[in-house]
Design an enzyme around this catalytic site. Structure first.
Site, short mmCIF file in Angstrom:
data_model
loop_
_atom_site.label_atom_id
_atom_site.label_comp_id
_atom_site.label_asym_id
_atom_site.label_seq_id
_atom_site.Cartn_x
_atom_site.Cartn_y
_atom_site.Cartn_z
N PHE A 1 -4.90 2.99 14.49
CA PHE A 1 -5.19 4.03 13.51
C PHE A 1 -6.32 3.51 12.63
O PHE A 1 -6.47 2.30 12.47
CB PHE A 1 -3.95 4.34 12.66
CG PHE A 1 -3.08 5.40 13.28
CD1 PHE A 1 -2.39 5.14 14.45
CD2 PHE A 1 -2.97 6.65 12.70
CE1 PHE A 1 -1.60 6.12 15.04
CE2 PHE A 1 -2.18 7.64 13.27
CZ PHE A 1 -1.50 7.38 14.45
N ASN B 1 0.86 -1.19 0.00
CA ASN B 1 0.00 0.00 0.00
C ASN B 1 0.89 1.23 0.00
O ASN B 1 2.12 1.12 0.02
CB ASN B 1 -0.94 -0.04 1.21
CG ASN B 1 -0.17 -0.11 2.49
OD1 ASN B 1 0.53 0.83 2.84
ND2 ASN B 1 -0.27 -1.24 3.20
N1 CTP Z 1 -4.00 -3.44 11.74
C1 CTP Z 1 -3.25 -4.47 12.24
N2 CTP Z 1 -3.22 -5.66 11.58
C2 CTP Z 1 -3.90 -5.84 10.42
C3 CTP Z 1 -4.67 -4.77 9.90
C4 CTP Z 1 -4.70 -3.59 10.58
O1 CTP Z 1 -2.62 -4.31 13.28
N3 CTP Z 1 -3.85 -7.00 9.81
C5 CTP Z 1 -4.09 -2.19 12.50
C6 CTP Z 1 -3.49 -0.98 11.80
O2 CTP Z 1 -2.13 -0.79 12.18
C7 CTP Z 1 -4.36 0.14 12.32
C8 CTP Z 1 -5.70 -0.51 12.54
O3 CTP Z 1 -5.45 -1.91 12.64
O4 CTP Z 1 -3.93 0.60 13.58
C9 CTP Z 1 -6.73 -0.29 11.46
O5 CTP Z 1 -6.18 -0.49 10.20
P1 CTP Z 1 -7.08 -0.24 8.93
O6 CTP Z 1 -6.30 -0.63 7.71
O7 CTP Z 1 -7.68 1.13 8.98
O8 CTP Z 1 -8.28 -1.21 9.22
P2 CTP Z 1 -8.56 -2.68 8.78
O9 CTP Z 1 -8.29 -3.59 9.91
O10 CTP Z 1 -7.83 -2.96 7.53
O11 CTP Z 1 -10.12 -2.63 8.56
P3 CTP Z 1 -10.95 -2.27 7.22
O12 CTP Z 1 -10.42 -3.17 6.16
O13 CTP Z 1 -12.34 -2.56 7.63
O14 CTP Z 1 -10.73 -0.81 6.96
#
Ligand code: CTP
Length: 399
Positions: A323, A208
């Site tokens: 976040f 990303n």
């Molecule tokens: N995060 C994490 N592990 C993952 C995905 C996300 O620790 N596998 C953490 C990120 O570091 C961030 C938070 O979760 O603090 C939210 O990440 P975000 O990408 O916004 O959310 P998602 O879990 O991907 O949810 P969605 O796909 O519904 O947006």
């Protein structure tokens, strides 16, 4: 800053002694007073003249120097400092310290002092791994001596592994932590940062657009308040904070392992943009175009590191901050995410293309906790980090 702090720097005899010259410069830039002591072996690597020129003061070397003793006795020399730093701490110096030898000025000062001591070990990898050195290290730790490094890397002797002296800025950070009176002094805080890369084949990956800028700013701001920061980062564009213990990872699974290994911590801040999916099985060979059509990429969900840590029954940090990167309905999605993941706070931000957050210098965030949502004005990522670090310090002081 180290304004007015007095550091007694003992420079041992190792190739890394040249880095101590830069260390002196960095310490003085921050306002510290540096009194250098150069061992006989140290003189083989750096000259007293260059040490003295950089420190802006005389260099001490000989235990039985009459002029030195008349000006400031060695016992007094060992006591005037706020901190004694040994860099490089050679295998020989560590052995002398562990055994309590006092046969030259450096070892005598170290035995005669009641001032805290920080060592930056530096030696050949085999010497570092030798049971004798490891015994000495354990003895010194028991005696209350703290250490920074050694790091891993190519060594002057042509070998690879642990033994390389910590970089001057890492040593400065360790010194600042020691001498800091910041509100996060004594607190250990974990920060995840950057993107993760999930391999498709040896040349392609899922990723990303995260640059790691916000994560680095947060790590730096926490360290500035005195925190001991463990910074776990994916392949980011922005370098990690110089003051943190850095663990580099590539995939979400590696990030999860590194996070679990870093526990217990007082607070964990999950600023990484973790890839949600990986390939069930990455190909060991480069995928080729074929007449049979497009390759089938079979996806699996990555572990949710934030959710796993927030729901730990043992070793859960006092404060878990996630976040939420959203492109629409930012506050509603982020509020739901806080509950779903079980974290204490969510820092929500709009990462839609129009916001310019991904790769940009500014960020507009909303801090969501159990009391509701608080909109912050548009700030630089550094200012967001400073404000967040202050909030974290306030929360941990109540924990
Ligand atoms: N995060 C994490 N592990 C993952 C995905 C996300 O620790 N596998 C953490 C990120 O570091 C961030 C938070 O979760 O603090 C939210 O990440 P975000 O990408 O916004 O959310 P998602 O879990 O991907 O949810 P969605 O796909 O519904 O947006």
């Amino acid at each position: 800053m180290l304004t007015g702090k007095h550091v007694l720097l003992i420079i041992g005899g190792g190739i890394a002694a040249f880095k101590s010259l830069d260390l002196i410069r960095r310490l003085r830039e921050r306002g510290a007073v540096v009194t250098p002591v150069l061992t006989k072996a140290g003189e083989a690597f750096v000259t007293p003249l260059s040490v003295s020129a950089l420190a802006g003061t005389k260099v001490y070397g000989d235990l039985f120097d009459l002029t030195d003793e008349a000006e400031m006795g060695h016992i007094q020399l060992s006591r005037v400092a706020d901190l004694i730093v040994v860099a490089p701490a050679t295998a020989d110096l560590m052995a002398k310290m562990a055994q309590g030898h006092a046969n030259d000025l450096a070892s005598t000062l170290l035995l005669a002092t009641d001032t805290p001591v920080l060592i930056a070990p530096a030696m050949n990898v085999r010497m570092w791994q030798h049971p004798a050195t490891q015994r000495n290290r354990a003895t010194l730790a028991q005696d209350g001596v703290t250490s920074v490094g050694p790091g891993e890397g190519d060594m002057a002797c042509g070998e690879y592994g642990p033994g390389r002296m910590a970089e001057p800025l890492e040593i400065v950070a360790a010194i600042e932590r020691h001498l800091s009176t910041g509100p996060l002094n004594g607190k250990r805080v974990l920060v995840t940062s950057g993107p993760t890369h999930e391999p498709i084949d040896p040349v392609r990956y899922i990723a990303n657009r995260s640059s790691g800028a916000q994560g680095t700013a947060i790590g730096t701001a926490l360290a500035a308040l005195g925190a001991d920061v463990v910074f776990i980062t994916g392949p980011a564009d922005v370098p990690p904070p110089a003051q943190a213990k850095v663990v580099r990872v590539t995939t979400a699974e590696e990030m999860r392992c590194a996070v679990m290994a870093a526990l217990p911590v007082d607070a964990a801040i999950f600023a990484a943009a973790v890839a949600d999916w990986r390939l069930k099985e990455a190909s060991g060979r480069k995928l080729k175009k074929s007449k049979e059509g497009l390759p089938k990429l079979d996806l699996a969900e990555n572990p949710d590191i934030l959710r796993d840590v927030a729901n730990l029954s043992e070793n859960r940090p006092d404060l878990v901050v996630g976040f939420a990167a959203e492109t629409d309905d930012v506050v509603a999605h982020a509020t739901a995410k806080r509950v779903r993941k079980g974290c204490d706070w969510i820092v929500a931000n709009d990462v839609s293309e129009a916001s310019g957050v991904m790769g940009g210098t500014d960020n507009t965030v909303t801090l969501i906790d159990d009391a509701g949502a608080e909109d912050w004005p548009t700030l630089s990522k550094t200012d967001v980090a400073t404000r967040l670090a202050a909030r974290i310090a306030a929360a941990l002081s109540k924990a």
